[in-house]
Design an enzyme around this catalytic site. Structure first.
Site, PDB file in Angstrom:
ATOM      1  N   ASP A 113       0.873  -1.170   0.000  1.00 14.99           N
ATOM      2  CA  ASP A 113       0.000   0.000   0.000  1.00 14.99           C
ATOM      3  C   ASP A 113       0.910   1.221   0.000  1.00 14.99           C
ATOM      4  O   ASP A 113       2.129   1.100   0.152  1.00 14.99           O
ATOM      5  CB  ASP A 113      -0.902  -0.001   1.249  1.00 14.99           C
ATOM      6  CG  ASP A 113      -2.220   0.736   1.030  1.00 14.99           C
ATOM      7  OD1 ASP A 113      -2.173   1.955   0.765  1.00 14.99           O
ATOM      8  OD2 ASP A 113      -3.282   0.096   1.118  1.00 14.99           O
ATOM      9  N   TYR A 158     -14.086   6.481 -12.677  1.00 19.31           N
ATOM     10  CA  TYR A 158     -14.117   5.286 -11.833  1.00 19.31           C
ATOM     11  C   TYR A 158     -14.822   4.128 -12.542  1.00 19.31           C
ATOM     12  O   TYR A 158     -14.313   2.998 -12.594  1.00 19.31           O
ATOM     13  CB  TYR A 158     -14.823   5.607 -10.513  1.00 19.31           C
ATOM     14  CG  TYR A 158     -14.877   4.455  -9.548  1.00 19.31           C
ATOM     15  CD1 TYR A 158     -13.739   4.080  -8.834  1.00 19.31           C
ATOM     16  CD2 TYR A 158     -16.045   3.739  -9.341  1.00 19.31           C
ATOM     17  CE1 TYR A 158     -13.768   3.009  -7.945  1.00 19.31           C
ATOM     18  CE2 TYR A 158     -16.095   2.675  -8.448  1.00 19.31           C
ATOM     19  CZ  TYR A 158     -14.955   2.314  -7.756  1.00 19.31           C
ATOM     20  OH  TYR A 158     -14.990   1.252  -6.881  1.00 19.31           O
ATOM     21  N   LYS A 166     -13.309   0.395 -13.830  1.00 17.52           N
ATOM     22  CA  LYS A 166     -13.817  -0.869 -13.299  1.00 17.52           C
ATOM     23  C   LYS A 166     -14.373  -1.756 -14.411  1.00 17.52           C
ATOM     24  O   LYS A 166     -14.283  -2.990 -14.330  1.00 17.52           O
ATOM     25  CB  LYS A 166     -14.858  -0.607 -12.216  1.00 17.52           C
ATOM     26  CG  LYS A 166     -14.266   0.043 -10.954  1.00 17.52           C
ATOM     27  CD  LYS A 166     -13.099  -0.770 -10.390  1.00 17.52           C
ATOM     28  CE  LYS A 166     -12.545  -0.194  -9.095  1.00 17.52           C
ATOM     29  NZ  LYS A 166     -11.439  -1.014  -8.547  1.00 17.52           N
ATOM     30  N   ILE A 188     -19.869  -1.647   0.108  1.00 15.96           N
ATOM     31  CA  ILE A 188     -19.200  -2.353   1.200  1.00 15.96           C
ATOM     32  C   ILE A 188     -18.779  -1.340   2.259  1.00 15.96           C
ATOM     33  O   ILE A 188     -18.330  -0.236   1.935  1.00 15.96           O
ATOM     34  CB  ILE A 188     -17.969  -3.120   0.687  1.00 15.96           C
ATOM     35  CG1 ILE A 188     -18.333  -4.005  -0.509  1.00 15.96           C
ATOM     36  CG2 ILE A 188     -17.350  -3.954   1.803  1.00 15.96           C
ATOM     37  CD1 ILE A 188     -19.345  -5.095  -0.235  1.00 15.96           C
ATOM     38  N   THR A 235     -16.528   0.313   3.965  1.00 12.63           N
ATOM     39  CA  THR A 235     -15.091   0.572   3.893  1.00 12.63           C
ATOM     40  C   THR A 235     -14.846   2.076   3.984  1.00 12.63           C
ATOM     41  O   THR A 235     -15.786   2.876   3.909  1.00 12.63           O
ATOM     42  CB  THR A 235     -14.506   0.074   2.559  1.00 12.63           C
ATOM     43  OG1 THR A 235     -15.068   0.855   1.489  1.00 12.63           O
ATOM     44  CG2 THR A 235     -14.786  -1.400   2.337  1.00 12.63           C
TER      45      THR A 235
END
Length: 252
Positions: free
Chosen positions: A37, A156, A160, A189, A191
């Site tokens: 990361d 985005y 994807k 999700i 996150t």
């Protein structure tokens, strides 16, 4: 799950969210895990958690949009643990919302560089090691955004969609090499990405929640389970597949 214990797994974007949960799940299943990361402290915290639970893990800082970083990351993985069996190319960003006419090229390019080029670079350097190792599995993180569309997030959504195309093409390239390549397509999700999208705007969070027919957000661990399954021997006949983990988001 069958075929995970004792193997080596590489996870990018592993400092938080889905990547963090996937690294933890690989470790729980007995794999040696390399985490990567740009968030160094958070990534090292995940390594510490794995080690405290008796697992083996190491962290390497890498920016997946930079070819030298990705090449070095894969080489370091092989040097550290003697090989590579599984890779989860997960690092990604959502980008700043904007209409296409108003979107600065640099904003579009940044999302492409991380979300799409990062996956390409990952596979570019992972696949030769997997082939040399006699086989393995790659899972790329796409999204329900790779199967749908929405205004003001074209960068985005485009990336994807692109991840699914890369996944399918790669799967066919290595189908005879005992290397499987799949993708996961998470819905909403719980996150940090959801937290950023809904920052200071409860209506955004409510709207995201309303998009889930099951009436709740998914948990990162639920996506991690799908990733590890796709790497396991239980999924030995699954390749080129974008697995939806979305609580029914794309059904209506």
């Amino acid at each position: 799950m069958k075929g995970i214990e004792g193997k080596v797994a590489l996870v990018t974007g592993a400092a938080s969210g889905i990547g963090r949960s996937t690294a933890l799940r690989f470790a729980e299943e007995g794999a040696k895990v390399v985490l990567s990361d740009v968030q160094v402290d958070a990534g090292q915290e995940v390594v510490n958690e794995i080690e405290q639970n008796g697992g083996e893990a190491v962290f390497f800082e890498a920016d997946v949009s930079k070819e030298a970083d990705v090449s070095d990351l894969v080489d370091e993985t092989v040097r550290e643990f003697g090989g590579l069996d599984f890779a989860h190319n997960n690092a990604g960003i959502e980008g700043t919302p904007n209409s296409i006419p108003d979107m600065p090229l640099e904003d579009f390019q940044q999302v492409v560089d991380i979300n799409l080029t990062g996956v390409f670079l990952g596979m570019k350097y992972e696949i030769p090691h997997l082939v040399e190792n006699g086989g393995g599995a790659i899972v790329n993180t796409s999204s329900v955004a790779g199967l749908t569309g929405t205004p003001n997030l074209a960068h985005y959504y485009a990336t994807k969609h692109g991840v699914i195309g890369l996944t399918r093409s790669a799967a066919l390239e290595v189908a005879t090499e005992d290397v499987r390549v799949n993708a996961v397509c998470p819905g909403a999700i719980e996150t940090p990405m959801i937290d950023r999208a809904a920052a200071d705007n409860e209506k955004v969070r409510e709207g995201l929640l309303a998009s889930e027919p099951v009436g709740r957000f998914g948990e990162p661990e639920e996506v991690a389970s799908a990733v590890v399954y796709l790497c396991s021997d239980d999924a030995s006949f699954v390749t080129g597949h974008p697995m939806v983990v979305d609580g029914g988001f794309v059904v209506p």
